[in-house]
Design an enzyme around this catalytic site. Structure first.
Site, short mmCIF file in Angstrom:
data_model
loop_
_atom_site.label_atom_id
_atom_site.label_comp_id
_atom_site.label_asym_id
_atom_site.label_seq_id
_atom_site.Cartn_x
_atom_site.Cartn_y
_atom_site.Cartn_z
N PRO A 60 142.81 7.65 -60.74
CA PRO A 60 142.94 8.91 -60.00
C PRO A 60 141.67 9.75 -59.94
CG PRO A 60 144.15 8.97 -62.08
CD PRO A 60 143.73 7.55 -61.86
N ASN A 61 141.49 10.34 -58.78
CA ASN A 61 140.41 11.29 -58.48
C ASN A 61 139.04 10.64 -58.28
OD1 ASN A 61 142.14 13.65 -58.68
ND2 ASN A 61 142.19 13.23 -60.88
N ARG B 260 133.45 15.92 -57.03
CA ARG B 260 133.54 16.09 -58.49
C ARG B 260 132.15 16.41 -59.03
NH1 ARG B 260 137.49 11.80 -61.35
NH2 ARG B 260 137.72 13.49 -62.87
N TYR C 106 129.41 12.55 -63.05
CA TYR C 106 129.82 11.32 -62.38
C TYR C 106 128.75 10.71 -61.47
CZ TYR C 106 134.35 12.78 -64.16
OH TYR C 106 135.37 13.15 -65.00
N ASN D 233 138.25 1.17 -64.16
CA ASN D 233 138.01 2.55 -64.57
C ASN D 233 139.35 3.27 -64.39
OD1 ASN D 233 137.40 5.20 -64.98
ND2 ASN D 233 135.54 5.20 -63.74
N ALA E 248 141.67 9.29 -65.68
CA ALA E 248 142.45 10.04 -66.68
C ALA E 248 143.57 9.19 -67.30
CB ALA E 248 143.03 11.31 -66.06
N GLU F 274 136.60 -2.43 -69.42
CA GLU F 274 136.85 -1.01 -69.12
C GLU F 274 135.51 -0.33 -68.84
OE1 GLU F 274 138.54 0.98 -72.50
OE2 GLU F 274 138.44 2.96 -71.57
N HIS G 247 133.50 3.46 -67.53
CA HIS G 247 133.54 4.89 -67.18
C HIS G 247 132.17 5.31 -66.69
CE1 HIS G 247 137.47 5.34 -68.99
NE2 HIS G 247 137.02 4.59 -69.99
N ARG H 146 132.65 14.13 -74.44
CA ARG H 146 133.33 15.19 -73.68
C ARG H 146 134.51 15.76 -74.49
NH1 ARG H 146 134.37 13.03 -67.82
NH2 ARG H 146 134.91 15.24 -67.56
C1 DQA Z 1 136.25 8.79 -66.17
C2 DQA Z 1 136.41 9.60 -67.47
C3 DQA Z 1 137.83 10.15 -67.57
O1 DQA Z 1 137.97 10.91 -68.76
C4 DQA Z 1 138.14 11.06 -66.39
O2 DQA Z 1 139.48 11.49 -66.44
C5 DQA Z 1 137.82 10.44 -65.07
C6 DQA Z 1 136.65 9.58 -64.94
C7 DQA Z 1 134.79 8.34 -65.94
O3 DQA Z 1 134.57 7.43 -65.16
O4 DQA Z 1 133.88 8.91 -66.55
O5 DQA Z 1 138.47 10.72 -64.07
O6 DQA Z 1 137.05 7.63 -66.27
#
Ligand code: DQA
Length: 146
Positions: free
Chosen positions: A11-12, A19, A24, A75, A78, A99, A101, A108
């Site tokens: 998500p997002n 963002r 990011y 990825n 959240a 995995e 990120h 964080r």
């Molecule tokens: C994320 C890190 C997560 O904590 C966050 O909720 C994201 C992006 C990252 O790629 O840094 O949406 O996965």
């Protein structure tokens, strides 16, 4: 023949353009997909890059990857921090899972320090912006060639 890798994004992540770029990076999602696709080719893969804000969609894609025995780079965004359902689906994979990120969740907020996914992944790459995906593709190539 190039191997397919499923690159799943939670998500997002489709809204990277709005963002925080300090966290990011400067690529929007379309540019990130292009970057992942060309990094995949460099490592002998064809990347099937997908994004969804919907947990059930991500679970269905993991089922698809399990049935097709495809490796997955994920990825979970959240969902990383609390989705036992995504973890259970990922646990059924037959090929490696990595995995990734963009940011470094451990640097964080406290709630980001837990990943329910890491324990079933071959490894986690975090904190390198879009390069996290390129590093994951390189690592995956290494694992599959071993
Ligand atoms: C994320 C890190 C997560 O904590 C966050 O909720 C994201 C992006 C990252 O790629 O840094 O949406 O996965």
């Amino acid at each position: 023949m190039s191997q397919t890798v499923l690159v799943l994004n939670g998500p997002n992540l489709g809204r990277l353009d709005i963002r925080d770029s300090a966290l990011y990076g400067n690529l929007n999602f379309v540019q990130l997909v292009e970057f992942i696709s060309s990094s995949a080719i460099e490592n002998g893969f064809v990347a099937d890059v997908r994004q969804s804000d919907d947990e059930s969609q991500i679970i269905s894609w993991l089922h698809e990857a399990a049935d097709a025995k495809l490796p997955v780079i994920i990825n979970p965004a959240a969902f990383t921090h609390y989705s036992y359902a995504i973890r259970d689906a990922a646990e059924m994979l037959k090929a490696p899972l990595i995995e990734v990120h963009l940011s470094n969740p451990l640097a964080r907020e406290e709630f980001r320090h837990t990943s329910v996914i890491s324990g079933i992944a071959s490894g986690t790459i975090a904190g390198f912006g879009p390069s996290s995906y390129a590093l994951a593709l390189k690592a995956l190539r290494g694992i599959l060639d071993k």
